[in-house]
Design an enzyme around this catalytic site. Structure first.
Site, PDB file in Angstrom:
ATOM      1  N   ALA A   1      53.635 -50.014 -79.273  1.00 53.64           N
ATOM      2  CA  ALA A   1      52.483 -50.281 -79.794  1.00 53.64           C
ATOM      3  C   ALA A   1      51.476 -49.240 -79.560  1.00 53.64           C
ATOM      4  CB  ALA A   1      51.738 -51.671 -79.699  1.00 53.64           C
TER       5      ALA A   1
ATOM      6  N   ARG B   1      58.278 -45.532 -72.186  1.00 55.12           N
ATOM      7  CA  ARG B   1      57.130 -44.816 -71.786  1.00 55.12           C
ATOM      8  C   ARG B   1      57.566 -43.333 -71.164  1.00 55.12           C
ATOM      9  NH1 ARG B   1      55.681 -47.756 -66.806  1.00 55.12           N
ATOM     10  NH2 ARG B   1      57.628 -48.183 -66.725  1.00 55.12           N
TER      11      ARG B   1
ATOM     12  N   PRO C   1      60.149 -49.235 -79.588  1.00 55.48           N
ATOM     13  CA  PRO C   1      58.954 -49.641 -80.238  1.00 55.48           C
ATOM     14  C   PRO C   1      57.650 -49.645 -79.311  1.00 55.48           C
ATOM     15  CG  PRO C   1      60.333 -51.424 -80.280  1.00 55.48           C
ATOM     16  CD  PRO C   1      61.043 -50.171 -79.401  1.00 55.48           C
TER      17      PRO C   1
ATOM     18  N   ASN D   1      67.921 -50.738 -71.590  1.00 57.24           N
ATOM     19  CA  ASN D   1      66.490 -50.343 -71.699  1.00 57.24           C
ATOM     20  C   ASN D   1      65.950 -50.590 -70.201  1.00 57.24           C
ATOM     21  OD1 ASN D   1      63.488 -52.010 -72.784  1.00 57.24           O
ATOM     22  ND2 ASN D   1      63.867 -49.668 -72.571  1.00 57.24           N
ATOM     23  N   GLY D   2      64.977 -49.728 -69.784  1.00 56.02           N
ATOM     24  CA  GLY D   2      64.177 -49.902 -68.699  1.00 56.02           C
ATOM     25  C   GLY D   2      64.378 -48.535 -67.595  1.00 56.02           C
TER      26      GLY D   2
ATOM     27  N   LYS E   1      65.105 -57.168 -79.577  1.00 55.33           N
ATOM     28  CA  LYS E   1      64.833 -56.514 -78.306  1.00 55.33           C
ATOM     29  C   LYS E   1      64.354 -57.768 -77.172  1.00 55.33           C
ATOM     30  CE  LYS E   1      62.334 -52.598 -75.975  1.00 55.33           C
ATOM     31  NZ  LYS E   1      61.956 -53.522 -74.920  1.00 55.33           N
TER      32      LYS E   1
ATOM     33  N   GLN F   1      60.153 -52.889 -86.053  1.00 58.09           N
ATOM     34  CA  GLN F   1      60.220 -54.105 -84.950  1.00 58.09           C
ATOM     35  C   GLN F   1      59.147 -55.002 -85.554  1.00 58.09           C
ATOM     36  OE1 GLN F   1      58.925 -54.782 -80.972  1.00 58.09           O
ATOM     37  NE2 GLN F   1      61.052 -54.503 -80.687  1.00 58.09           N
TER      38      GLN F   1
ATOM     39  N   CYS G   1      58.297 -58.460 -75.277  1.00 56.30           N
ATOM     40  CA  CYS G   1      57.040 -57.998 -74.983  1.00 56.30           C
ATOM     41  C   CYS G   1      56.510 -58.849 -73.997  1.00 56.30           C
ATOM     42  CB  CYS G   1      56.158 -58.044 -76.253  1.00 56.30           C
ATOM     43  SG  CYS G   1      54.373 -57.605 -76.073  1.00 56.30           S
TER      44      CYS G   1
END
Length: 322
Positions: A17, A226, A15, A201-202, A140, A69, A101
């Site tokens: 923004a 990204r 997710p 993740n990452g 998350k 989310q 976040c």
């Protein structure tokens, strides 16, 4: 969980923004995305009727799977927001709660990654959500230590005890945001210790990045963030296990498709303003002349975009690019 990762990991859209809206998900699904996610939605904004909520939550009729989310740290708002998500027309498959976040304005509200260190508040938030959400609930999160898995594992176990059924773990500290290495041994330790699925993740910008993270963590699913912006082909690259070379014309056609879907969603003016960062994602780093890349910020109408598109099609590219 002890299951070994698949030969090719399954990608999950993170997710993001301002990015993971319906137009973007549609182009990602052309290249194999199944596990789509909305952009994060703030519980307070949803409760108080922020007009942006409608576009954030819009689900395409063709979307077989969609996760939403939710962000927040006020239990009462989270409970009301969850009720709206439960009773609304979207029929989300999963509700994911954001505890990862790293943005300062979020942390100051004790939301996002700040909840990793606020055990009592995190418990109240999850209890408020669980009270209203009968379906699958996931979180998350981020790691709390780069060497020792114990602090992160302690938080994760509390979440599972509260009814959380899956975790996506970003292998960086919140204060590192997106810099530095992803600490895959911490993710692996959690995957091996927890009774629920773990998504790694990452740092995924290529198919090889995804496969490496899957190997190092033992996770069969990896979350892509990204690296897929302006690059929906990344999902095909991960799923096929091979490098994807994207011809210029295909790149520009998919960019045009995403912008046209944005016009339907936001209207011409709104789409072009939001679309500037989208265009930049498709053209930056792919050999297009600097003077054309600089013109992206001047795009204000569909006609402006078409004129830029024409110049991009005609621009000379380095010999090693399609």
């Amino acid at each position: 969980m002890t299951a070994s990762p698949l030969s090719q990991p399954i990608p999950v859209l993170a997710p993001m923004a301002g990015y993971t809206d319906l137009p973007f998900r549609r182009v990602c699904r052309l290249y194999g995305l199944h596990f789509g996610t909305t952009a994060l939605i703030d519980s307070g904004a949803l409760v108080h009727g922020n007009p942006d909520s409608e576009s954030i939550l819009r689900r395409g009729e063709e979307e077989e799977f969609l996760q939403v989310q939710l962000l927040g740290s006020i239990p009462a708002d989270l409970q009301k927001a969850t009720r709206i998500l439960r009773d609304g027309p979207w029929h989300f498959d999963v509700l994911d709660f954001n505890m990862g976040c790293p943005v300062q304005k979020v942390l100051k509200r004790k939301a996002g990654a700040a909840l990793m260190k606020e055990a009592a508040l995190a418990r109240e938030c999850l209890q408020a959500i669980r009270q209203e959400w009968p379906g699958t609930l996931t979180v998350k999160m981020r790691i709390l230590d780069e060497e020792d898995p114990a602090p992160t594992l302690e938080v994760a176990r509390r979440l599972v005890d509260l009814g959380v059924q899956g975790l996506a773990i970003h292998g960086r500290l919140a204060r590192k945001v997106y810099s530095g290495p992803v600490h895959s041994p911490i993710i692996r330790a959690l995957r091996e210790a927890l009774p629920v699925p773990v998504v790694a993740n990452g740092g995924i910008f290529t198919g090889e990045d995804a496969r490496r993270l899957a190997r190092e963590t033992g996770c069969g699913r990896v979350m892509v963030a990204r690296g897929c912006l302006g690059n929906p082909w990344l999902f095909r690259e991960i799923l096929r296990g091979e490098k994807v070379d994207v011809p210029r014309e295909e790149r520009l056609q998919v960019m045009e498709l995403q912008l046209s879907e944005m016009v339907k969603e936001y209207g011409e003016r709104g789409a072009m303003i939001l679309g500037r960062k989208v265009i930049s994602g498709y053209v930056c780093g792919h050999g297009f002349p600097r003077e054309l890349r600089a013109q992206v910020v001047q795009v204000s109408t569909w006609r402006d975009f078409q004129e830029l598109l024409k110049r991009l099609r005609e621009a000379p590219l380095p010999d090693n690019l399609p």
